[in-house]
Scaffold this active site. Structure first.
Site, PDB file in Angstrom:
ATOM      1  N   SER A 116       0.728  -1.316  -0.169  1.00  0.00           N
ATOM      2  CA  SER A 116      -0.115   0.088   0.027  1.00  0.00           C
ATOM      3  C   SER A 116       0.605   1.087   0.166  1.00  0.00           C
ATOM      4  CB  SER A 116      -0.916  -0.014   1.399  1.00  0.00           C
ATOM      5  OG  SER A 116      -1.357   1.222   1.426  1.00  0.00           O
ATOM      6  N   TYR A 140      -1.303   0.397  10.521  1.00  0.00           N
ATOM      7  CA  TYR A 140      -2.005  -0.484   9.092  1.00  0.00           C
ATOM      8  C   TYR A 140      -0.540  -0.298   8.138  1.00  0.00           C
ATOM      9  CZ  TYR A 140      -3.465  -0.875   4.473  1.00  0.00           C
ATOM     10  OH  TYR A 140      -3.531  -1.284   3.230  1.00  0.00           O
ATOM     11  N   LYS A 144       2.154  -3.293   6.550  1.00  0.00           N
ATOM     12  CA  LYS A 144       2.671  -3.552   5.172  1.00  0.00           C
ATOM     13  C   LYS A 144       4.061  -3.280   5.042  1.00  0.00           C
ATOM     14  CE  LYS A 144      -1.498  -4.322   3.449  1.00  0.00           C
ATOM     15  NZ  LYS A 144      -1.764  -5.732   2.654  1.00  0.00           N
TER      16      LYS A 144
END
Ligand code: UDP
Length: 320
Positions: A116, A140, A144
């Site tokens: 991402s 988050y 990643k």
């Protein structure tokens, strides 16, 4: 033809990739815990294994006999990741390590991973290439970024080759409506605008109109899910033909502001929407646009669906 395990294949992006893999003649097995993915996204011909990457036994047994993995299974709500990091550590980090260990155990050598643009956090530049420092500002994005590092180690130590695809803002649905990729509780701008249009939400809150952008609202790079899906097939093909591991941005290199997105929906529907200016949301960069030159050069990838009206049309429910 290859045997592909699509982990998280019932979700938004995963289900679009499944439809392309099947069209290309691959033997697809979908592995999903059905926690957020909707079974309506599943093609009847798919083999579905209901399992969880957090359970070693599930993912180890599903991995047997596979040639490659596409990995979409993750928690992805930014705000929730800050409130409940344990959930993100377990699902994203530990789950992916289980998956990599299962690949190593069964000698599966190729993986395409959903990364991402969140790994970049609040970059100093507005056009972001892969050399822009990785500096996530939410948990988050951290998961990643850490998984990308794990992939690099598993490449070095276990000879597992990977492509990590850093998506910018994924939007739209399959133009032919084969896969709808529906989500239970959408959290992103375009699905929220559409819920306002449907009357499911009272209004859209625009998070800030005092940014240093031409109309004051944030600019993002909205890339169509079918173009994203296409990049996965190209990546898999290159990997299986000897390409080295890669980290690649996927975006259109074109910026759209929040207000421009609202206007596009209003134009397509021919009606005004209820919109209110709200305070800025914490951690929103003013402008985030991809440089996708690397994906273009390495994969030969070029997004096809870049017209905003076309994107909006693909995202609308049939009855609107
Ligand atoms: N946004 C907004 N109102 C909303 C949801 C999003 O103004 O209800 C804005 C948000 O500030 C950002 C853009 O829309 O500039 C895209 O947000 P989204 O959450 O879809 O993706 P992000 O860029 O955060 O990954």
């Amino acid at each position: 033809m290859a045997r592909i395990l699509v982990v998280g294949g019932v979700g938004y992006i995963g289900s679009h990739v499944v439809s392309l893999l099947m069209e290309a003649g691959h033997e697809v097995t979908v592995f999903d815990n059905l926690s957020t993915g909707l079974q309506a996204n599943l093609f009847s011909e798919n083999r579905l294994i209901v399992g969880d990457i957090c359970k070693e036994i599930d993912i180890f047994s599903a991995m047997e006999g596979q040639d490659a993995v596409m990995h979409f299974a993750a928690k992805k709500a930014v705000a929730e990741s800050m409130e409940n990091p344990a959930k993100y550590a377990r699902n994203n980090l530990i789950g992916t390590l289980n998956l990599l260990n299962a690949m190593d155990h069964h000698g599966v050598k190729y993986i395409v991973f959903s990364s991402s643009a969140a790994v970049y956090g609040m970059p100093d530049v507005s056009v972001v290439d892969e050399n822009t420092p990785v500096n996530p500002i939410n948990f988050y994005g951290f998961t990643k970024a850490e998984i990308e590092k794990c992939l690099q180690w598993y490449d070095r130590l276990c000879d597992i080759k990977f492509v990590a695809l850093r998506y910018f803002n994924a939007v739209g649905y399959d133009m032919n409506r084969r896969s709808r990729g529906h989500e239970a509780n959408p959290q992103n701008l375009l699905p929220i605008i559409i819920e306002v249009a449907e009357g499911k939400r009272e209004k859209l809150k625009i998070f800030g109109d005092d940014y240093p952008t031409p109309d004051g609202t944030c600019i993002r790079d909205y890339v169509h899910v079918c173009d994203l899906a296409q990049a996965h097939l190209l990546a898999l093909d290159k990997l299986m033909n000897g390409m080295d591991s890669q980290i690649l941005n996927l975006g259109t290199e074109k910026g759209t502001s929040v207000k421009e997105m609202v206007t596009a929906v209003e134009e397509v529907l021919g009606k005004k929407l209820n919109v209110e200016i709200a305070p800025r949301r914490e951690g929103d960069p003013a402008c985030l646009i991809a440089s996708a030159e690397k994906a273009r050069k390495i994969l030969g990838w070029k997004p096809q669906i870049t017209d905003l009206h076309q994107i909006v049309k693909s995202a609308l429910p049939e009855d609107l």
